[in-house]
Design a protein around this motif. Structure first.
Motif, mmCIF file in Angstrom:
data_model
loop_
_atom_site.group_PDB
_atom_site.id
_atom_site.type_symbol
_atom_site.label_atom_id
_atom_site.label_comp_id
_atom_site.label_asym_id
_atom_site.label_seq_id
_atom_site.Cartn_x
_atom_site.Cartn_y
_atom_site.Cartn_z
ATOM 1 N N ARG A 124 0.723 -1.159 0.020
ATOM 2 C CA ARG A 124 -0.151 -0.021 0.112
ATOM 3 C C ARG A 124 0.959 1.239 0.184
ATOM 4 N NH1 ARG A 124 -4.842 2.583 0.999
ATOM 5 N NH2 ARG A 124 -4.792 4.043 2.459
ATOM 6 N N ASP A 125 1.904 1.266 0.753
ATOM 7 C CA ASP A 125 2.767 2.615 0.930
ATOM 8 C C ASP A 125 3.400 2.719 -0.417
ATOM 9 O OD1 ASP A 125 1.992 2.769 3.512
ATOM 10 O OD2 ASP A 125 3.791 1.763 4.198
ATOM 11 N N GLU A 126 3.962 1.743 -1.051
ATOM 12 C CA GLU A 126 4.671 1.732 -2.300
ATOM 13 C C GLU A 126 3.412 2.373 -3.531
ATOM 14 O OE1 GLU A 126 7.103 -1.084 -5.600
ATOM 15 O OE2 GLU A 126 7.012 -1.516 -3.330
ATOM 16 N N ARG A 127 2.458 1.713 -3.416
ATOM 17 C CA ARG A 127 1.160 2.026 -4.368
ATOM 18 C C ARG A 127 0.665 3.365 -4.153
ATOM 19 N NH1 ARG A 127 -2.149 -1.877 -3.383
ATOM 20 N NH2 ARG A 127 -0.765 -3.166 -4.637
ATOM 21 N N ALA A 128 0.792 3.957 -2.927
ATOM 22 C CA ALA A 128 0.211 5.407 -2.598
ATOM 23 C C ALA A 128 1.398 6.181 -3.135
ATOM 24 C CB ALA A 128 0.083 5.754 -0.939
ATOM 25 N N ALA A 129 2.828 5.927 -3.032
ATOM 26 C CA ALA A 129 4.049 6.718 -3.585
ATOM 27 C C ALA A 129 3.773 6.966 -5.253
ATOM 28 C CB ALA A 129 4.978 6.238 -3.217
ATOM 29 N N LEU A 130 3.564 5.883 -5.626
ATOM 30 C CA LEU A 130 3.429 5.790 -7.049
ATOM 31 C C LEU A 130 2.380 6.394 -7.478
ATOM 32 C CD1 LEU A 130 4.786 5.136 -9.843
ATOM 33 C CD2 LEU A 130 3.565 2.764 -9.721
ATOM 34 N N VAL A 131 1.011 6.248 -7.088
ATOM 35 C CA VAL A 131 -0.014 7.217 -7.458
ATOM 36 C C VAL A 131 0.231 8.665 -7.335
ATOM 37 C CG1 VAL A 131 -2.307 7.690 -6.501
ATOM 38 C CG2 VAL A 131 -1.918 5.400 -6.865
ATOM 39 N N HIS A 132 0.904 9.013 -6.268
ATOM 40 C CA HIS A 132 1.076 10.464 -6.252
ATOM 41 C C HIS A 132 2.264 10.891 -7.227
ATOM 42 C CE1 HIS A 132 1.014 14.208 -4.064
ATOM 43 N NE2 HIS A 132 2.592 14.361 -4.256
ATOM 44 N N GLU A 133 3.097 10.070 -7.436
ATOM 45 C CA GLU A 133 3.903 10.577 -8.387
ATOM 46 C C GLU A 133 3.396 10.812 -9.786
ATOM 47 O OE1 GLU A 133 7.863 8.210 -9.734
ATOM 48 O OE2 GLU A 133 8.002 8.394 -7.614
ATOM 49 N N VAL A 134 2.462 9.859 -10.105
ATOM 50 C CA VAL A 134 1.380 9.766 -11.391
ATOM 51 C C VAL A 134 0.578 10.876 -11.558
ATOM 52 C CG1 VAL A 134 0.197 8.594 -12.974
ATOM 53 C CG2 VAL A 134 1.810 7.282 -11.817
ATOM 54 N N VAL A 135 0.030 11.273 -10.504
ATOM 55 C CA VAL A 135 -0.768 12.717 -10.359
ATOM 56 C C VAL A 135 -0.058 13.750 -10.656
ATOM 57 C CG1 VAL A 135 -2.384 13.876 -8.845
ATOM 58 C CG2 VAL A 135 -2.566 11.349 -9.012
ATOM 59 N N VAL A 136 1.036 13.761 -9.836
ATOM 60 C CA VAL A 136 2.001 15.059 -9.834
ATOM 61 C C VAL A 136 2.481 15.256 -11.251
ATOM 62 C CG1 VAL A 136 4.079 16.096 -9.159
ATOM 63 C CG2 VAL A 136 2.792 15.207 -7.602
ATOM 64 N N GLU A 137 2.750 14.322 -12.039
ATOM 65 C CA GLU A 137 3.665 14.244 -13.309
ATOM 66 C C GLU A 137 2.449 14.739 -14.293
ATOM 67 O OE1 GLU A 137 4.946 10.478 -14.034
ATOM 68 O OE2 GLU A 137 6.746 10.681 -12.890
#
Length: 157
Positions: A124-137
């Motif tokens: 979940r933590d890794e997924r949350a980080a990747l989701v935030h990265e994609v949203v930011v990009e």
């Protein structure tokens, strides 16, 4: 003791269990606990958390629609958003998200693809980080800024 037992009428009433005590039962967990949430609902919550985090710094994000789709479409017409949300990807790279600028009275859209993100993460933590990265990009692409400008903590682990 010769009183006859009258059988119950076999009417169309609801049957809760079969004659062996098995069959339909209640939910496994009450709706308040995380176990009751589906993977899609949990993923949508991660996207919403990321968007809320960015909206504090960028209030104009309230005018952008954020969508979650399972997978990108091959024809490039992701989410009915027109060409752009997934257009131009090859067999080698599956997009994790897409951005479509506002046009013809439709607001700008950011699309996050759930399955490609889930496949690339383990927890979940890794997924949350990747989701935030994609949203930011995707937000940076829409606003014409660098991801570091949109979120100063972009790229930090």
């Amino acid at each position: 003791m010769d009183s006859p037992v009258t059988p119950r009428p076999a009417g169309p009433g609801p049957r809760r269990r079969d004659r062996h005590g098995r069959g339909m039962r209640g939910p496994i967990a009450p709706p308040q606990v995380p176990l009751a949430a589906s993977r899609a609902e949990t993923f949508a919550d991660l996207v919403q958390d990321s968007v809320e985090r960015l909206e504090r710094r960028w209030p104009q994000l309230a005018d952008i629609d954020f969508l979650v789709l399972d997978v990108p479409r091959l024809d490039g017409a992701g989410a009915g958003a027109g060409a752009g949300a997934g257009a131009g990807w090859s067999n080698e790279a599956v997009p994790l998200g897409g951005a479509v600028t506002a046009r013809e009275g439709r607001p700008a859209r950011v699309v996050i693809y759930r399955r490609p993100v889930e496949i690339r993460t383990k927890g979940r933590d890794e997924r949350a980080a990747l989701v935030h990265e994609v949203v930011v990009e995707q937000v940076a692409d829409l606003l014409g800024l660098t991801p570091e400008t949109v979120d100063p903590r972009y790229g930090e682990d």
